[in-house]
Design a protein around this motif. Structure first.
Motif, PDB file in Angstrom:
ATOM      1  N   PRO A  57       0.835  -1.213   0.000  1.00 28.76           N
ATOM      2  CA  PRO A  57       0.000   0.000   0.000  1.00 28.76           C
ATOM      3  C   PRO A  57       0.866   1.257   0.000  1.00 28.76           C
ATOM      4  CG  PRO A  57      -0.041  -1.072   2.155  1.00 28.76           C
ATOM      5  CD  PRO A  57       0.654  -2.015   1.229  1.00 28.76           C
ATOM      6  N   HIS A  58       0.522   2.181  -0.876  1.00 31.08           N
ATOM      7  CA  HIS A  58       1.340   3.386  -0.981  1.00 31.08           C
ATOM      8  C   HIS A  58       0.595   4.454  -1.759  1.00 31.08           C
ATOM      9  CE1 HIS A  58       2.003   1.770  -5.015  1.00 31.08           C
ATOM     10  NE2 HIS A  58       2.372   3.000  -5.371  1.00 31.08           N
ATOM     11  N   ARG A  59       1.146   5.654  -1.696  1.00 36.65           N
ATOM     12  CA  ARG A  59       0.777   6.737  -2.607  1.00 36.65           C
ATOM     13  C   ARG A  59       2.081   7.428  -2.979  1.00 36.65           C
ATOM     14  NH1 ARG A  59      -4.007  11.270  -2.174  1.00 36.65           N
ATOM     15  NH2 ARG A  59      -3.290  12.592  -3.905  1.00 36.65           N
ATOM     16  N   LEU A  60       2.306   7.616  -4.273  1.00 39.18           N
ATOM     17  CA  LEU A  60       3.551   8.194  -4.767  1.00 39.18           C
ATOM     18  C   LEU A  60       3.250   9.458  -5.560  1.00 39.18           C
ATOM     19  CD1 LEU A  60       6.603   8.209  -5.485  1.00 39.18           C
ATOM     20  CD2 LEU A  60       6.038   6.660  -7.389  1.00 39.18           C
ATOM     21  N   PHE A  61       3.975  10.529  -5.221  1.00 35.66           N
ATOM     22  CA  PHE A  61       3.935  11.751  -6.017  1.00 35.66           C
ATOM     23  C   PHE A  61       5.343  12.004  -6.532  1.00 35.66           C
ATOM     24  CE2 PHE A  61       4.060  16.294  -6.881  1.00 35.66           C
ATOM     25  CZ  PHE A  61       2.851  16.485  -7.546  1.00 35.66           C
ATOM     26  N   ARG A  62       5.510  11.851  -7.850  1.00 34.09           N
ATOM     27  CA  ARG A  62       6.814  12.081  -8.467  1.00 34.09           C
ATOM     28  C   ARG A  62       6.983  13.571  -8.769  1.00 34.09           C
ATOM     29  NH1 ARG A  62       4.318   7.796 -10.839  1.00 34.09           N
ATOM     30  NH2 ARG A  62       5.417   5.801 -10.980  1.00 34.09           N
ATOM     31  N   TRP A  63       8.230  14.023  -8.722  1.00 34.88           N
ATOM     32  CA  TRP A  63       8.542  15.386  -9.134  1.00 34.88           C
ATOM     33  C   TRP A  63       8.025  15.615 -10.553  1.00 34.88           C
ATOM     34  CZ3 TRP A  63       9.954  19.986  -7.440  1.00 34.88           C
ATOM     35  CH2 TRP A  63      10.436  20.922  -8.365  1.00 34.88           C
ATOM     36  N   GLY A  64       7.218  16.665 -10.725  1.00 38.89           N
ATOM     37  CA  GLY A  64       6.676  16.981 -12.029  1.00 38.89           C
ATOM     38  C   GLY A  64       5.324  16.369 -12.321  1.00 38.89           C
ATOM     39  N   ASP A  65       4.792  15.537 -11.437  1.00 41.06           N
ATOM     40  CA  ASP A  65       3.459  14.981 -11.647  1.00 41.06           C
ATOM     41  C   ASP A  65       2.425  16.098 -11.713  1.00 41.06           C
ATOM     42  OD1 ASP A  65       4.244  12.377 -11.760  1.00 41.06           O
ATOM     43  OD2 ASP A  65       3.482  11.786  -9.795  1.00 41.06           O
ATOM     44  N   ALA A  66       1.378  15.872 -12.474  1.00 41.82           N
ATOM     45  CA  ALA A  66       0.293  16.841 -12.576  1.00 41.82           C
ATOM     46  C   ALA A  66      -0.507  16.864 -11.282  1.00 41.82           C
ATOM     47  CB  ALA A  66      -0.611  16.487 -13.749  1.00 41.82           C
ATOM     48  N   GLY A  67      -1.185  17.982 -11.072  1.00 36.81           N
ATOM     49  CA  GLY A  67      -2.034  18.094  -9.896  1.00 36.81           C
ATOM     50  C   GLY A  67      -1.314  18.678  -8.704  1.00 36.81           C
ATOM     51  N   PRO A  68      -2.053  18.985  -7.648  1.00 34.26           N
ATOM     52  CA  PRO A  68      -1.451  19.595  -6.458  1.00 34.26           C
ATOM     53  C   PRO A  68      -0.470  18.645  -5.776  1.00 34.26           C
ATOM     54  CG  PRO A  68      -3.740  19.006  -6.046  1.00 34.26           C
ATOM     55  CD  PRO A  68      -3.511  18.820  -7.504  1.00 34.26           C
ATOM     56  N   ASN A  69       0.585  19.218  -5.248  1.00 36.67           N
ATOM     57  CA  ASN A  69       1.616  18.453  -4.550  1.00 36.67           C
ATOM     58  C   ASN A  69       1.131  18.130  -3.132  1.00 36.67           C
ATOM     59  OD1 ASN A  69       3.932  17.550  -3.214  1.00 36.67           O
ATOM     60  ND2 ASN A  69       5.274  18.864  -4.396  1.00 36.67           N
ATOM     61  N   PRO A  70       1.067  16.851  -2.759  1.00 34.87           N
ATOM     62  CA  PRO A  70       0.544  16.486  -1.435  1.00 34.87           C
ATOM     63  C   PRO A  70       1.599  16.517  -0.326  1.00 34.87           C
ATOM     64  CG  PRO A  70       1.016  14.502  -2.665  1.00 34.87           C
ATOM     65  CD  PRO A  70       1.347  15.660  -3.582  1.00 34.87           C
ATOM     66  N   TYR A  71       2.760  17.133  -0.576  1.00 33.84           N
ATOM     67  CA  TYR A  71       3.862  17.106   0.396  1.00 33.84           C
ATOM     68  C   TYR A  71       3.403  17.545   1.793  1.00 33.84           C
ATOM     69  CZ  TYR A  71       8.334  18.400   2.579  1.00 33.84           C
ATOM     70  OH  TYR A  71       9.397  18.530   3.444  1.00 33.84           O
ATOM     71  N   ALA A  72       2.708  18.676   1.877  1.00 37.12           N
ATOM     72  CA  ALA A  72       2.257  19.147   3.191  1.00 37.12           C
ATOM     73  C   ALA A  72       1.279  18.160   3.822  1.00 37.12           C
ATOM     74  CB  ALA A  72       1.614  20.528   3.066  1.00 37.12           C
ATOM     75  N   GLY A  73       0.430  17.553   3.004  1.00 36.21           N
ATOM     76  CA  GLY A  73      -0.480  16.540   3.527  1.00 36.21           C
ATOM     77  C   GLY A  73       0.254  15.316   4.044  1.00 36.21           C
ATOM     78  N   PHE A  74       1.315  14.915   3.354  1.00 37.68           N
ATOM     79  CA  PHE A  74       2.115  13.790   3.829  1.00 37.68           C
ATOM     80  C   PHE A  74       2.714  14.099   5.204  1.00 37.68           C
ATOM     81  CE2 PHE A  74       3.337  11.843  -0.584  1.00 37.68           C
ATOM     82  CZ  PHE A  74       2.003  11.584  -0.832  1.00 37.68           C
ATOM     83  N   LEU A  75       3.254  15.324   5.357  1.00 33.99           N
ATOM     84  CA  LEU A  75       3.798  15.714   6.664  1.00 33.99           C
ATOM     85  C   LEU A  75       2.716  15.667   7.741  1.00 33.99           C
ATOM     86  CD1 LEU A  75       6.011  18.847   5.801  1.00 33.99           C
ATOM     87  CD2 LEU A  75       6.810  16.525   6.261  1.00 33.99           C
ATOM     88  N   ALA A  76       1.548  16.196   7.402  1.00 32.34           N
ATOM     89  CA  ALA A  76       0.491  16.334   8.396  1.00 32.34           C
ATOM     90  C   ALA A  76      -0.097  15.000   8.834  1.00 32.34           C
ATOM     91  CB  ALA A  76      -0.615  17.236   7.838  1.00 32.34           C
ATOM     92  N   TRP A  77      -0.162  14.027   7.910  1.00 28.54           N
ATOM     93  CA  TRP A  77      -0.830  12.755   8.215  1.00 28.54           C
ATOM     94  C   TRP A  77       0.138  11.622   8.564  1.00 28.54           C
ATOM     95  CZ3 TRP A  77      -5.667  12.047   9.491  1.00 28.54           C
ATOM     96  CH2 TRP A  77      -6.624  12.996   9.094  1.00 28.54           C
ATOM     97  N   ALA A  78       1.432  11.857   8.491  1.00 27.77           N
ATOM     98  CA  ALA A  78       2.393  10.784   8.743  1.00 27.77           C
ATOM     99  C   ALA A  78       2.464  10.438  10.228  1.00 27.77           C
ATOM    100  CB  ALA A  78       3.779  11.193   8.252  1.00 27.77           C
TER     101      ALA A  78
END
Length: 310
Positions: free
Chosen positions: A212-233
């Motif tokens: 199970p995972h969710r991956l956001f690659r550099w340059g992927d379309a759509g909003p960057n979930p980085y802040a969400g990853f920090l908040a929910w980790a």
């Protein structure tokens, strides 16, 4: 032009600008963000206050009324900040400024850069940034969908060498297996950066496909979930090569594991975070349990209030 008591000199590099913006946002007073654009003369280490490193368009934005306080970051912004200092502004600068260090009212420098003691130097652990408790709370609301993923949720924040051709393949190949050993039932929230490189990103993506995972690659379309990853980790794994990502991860108050090795100042930062109990090595057994989030941006803001700068 509307008067603002504080100006933030925003370098085009997001990580550098975030150091100055993170302090300003914690002061809770109005401020103006002044975008900087560099011309060819910015490469030179100017030893005096000047605007010559700016493009004509950026230079045109530097106009009165002058601020009471200027917050800047990065060597190229230092001569601009000092130029404004000559017009009455207090000057607060993040990172080593190069020439003219003694002219700043306050220098905010990471301990990993081994700053020499001076009356105007404030050493901090890591770097200042924009990941505040309020931003984390907002990110939890914005990215509420991440909370529905099976726990524990482990953020995997992948950088790469500051100068080089991407994350080395040995480190890339070790990341996901190590995360699975530590957290066998976790959902991995992975994000790569511009410096990770296509080859390393592809290897990480292939390894993640087995669980199970969710991956956001550099340059992927759509909003960057980085802040969400920090908040929910529930825990975070960060490669050793990024001062900003390590500092932001430690701001969550969650266990932080440092993956791989990086030379020089990055090694010094990793060691200091481990010594202070905010992080541990991915290769070490167990997890660190920080007593509180690392919040150096708030500490710097409090110091500015004490000094009467804001």
């Amino acid at each position: 032009m509307t008067e603002a008591p504080i100006w933030v000199l925003a370098d085009p590099r997001a990580g550098t600008a975030a150091q100055a913006l993170g302090i300003a946002e914690r002061l809770d007073v109005p401020f103006r963000t002044l975008p900087l654009e560099w011309g060819p003369l910015a490469r030179l280490p100017w030893p005096w206050p000047t605007l010559v490193g700016l493009t004509p368009a950026a230079r045109g934005r530097v106009a009165p009324p002058w601020p009471r306080l200027v917050i800047s970051a990065g060597r190229r912004a230092a001569p601009v900040a000092l130029w404004l200092g000559r017009r009455g502004a207090r000057t607060v600068h993040c990172m080593r400024p190069g020439a003219g260090a003694a002219r700043f009212d306050l220098l905010v420098v990471g301990r990993h850069d081994s700053p020499a003691p001076a009356p105007n130097v404030m050493p901090i652990l890591g770097a200042t940034h924009r990941v505040s408790p309020a931003r984390l709370a907002a990110a939890r609301a914005e990215w509420a969908e991440l909370g529905a993923l099976p726990g524990p949720r482990v953020a995997l924040l992948v950088g790469g060498p500051v100068r080089g051709e991407g994350l080395d393949m040995a480190t890339a190949a070790a990341l996901v297996p190590a995360a699975r050993r530590h957290f066998p039932d976790a959902t991995i929230l992975a994000t790569t950066s511009r410096r990770t490189g296509a080859g390393a990103t592809a290897r990480i993506a292939a390894d993640l496909a087995g669980g199970p995972h969710r991956l956001f690659r550099w340059g992927d379309a759509g909003p960057n979930p980085y802040a969400g990853f920090l908040a929910w980790a529930d825990a975070l794994i960060v490669t050793a090569d990024s001062v900003s990502m390590l500092s932001e991860a430690c701001a969550t108050g969650r266990p932080v594991l440092i993956a791989g090795e990086a030379p020089g100042r990055h090694a010094a930062l990793a060691g200091s975070l481990c010594d202070a109990g905010y992080a541990s090595r991915l290769s070490a057994p167990g997890l660190p349990h920080p007593a509180a989030p690392l919040d150096e941006s708030a500490r710097v803001a409090a110091r500015l209030r004490e000094l009467g700068f804001a």
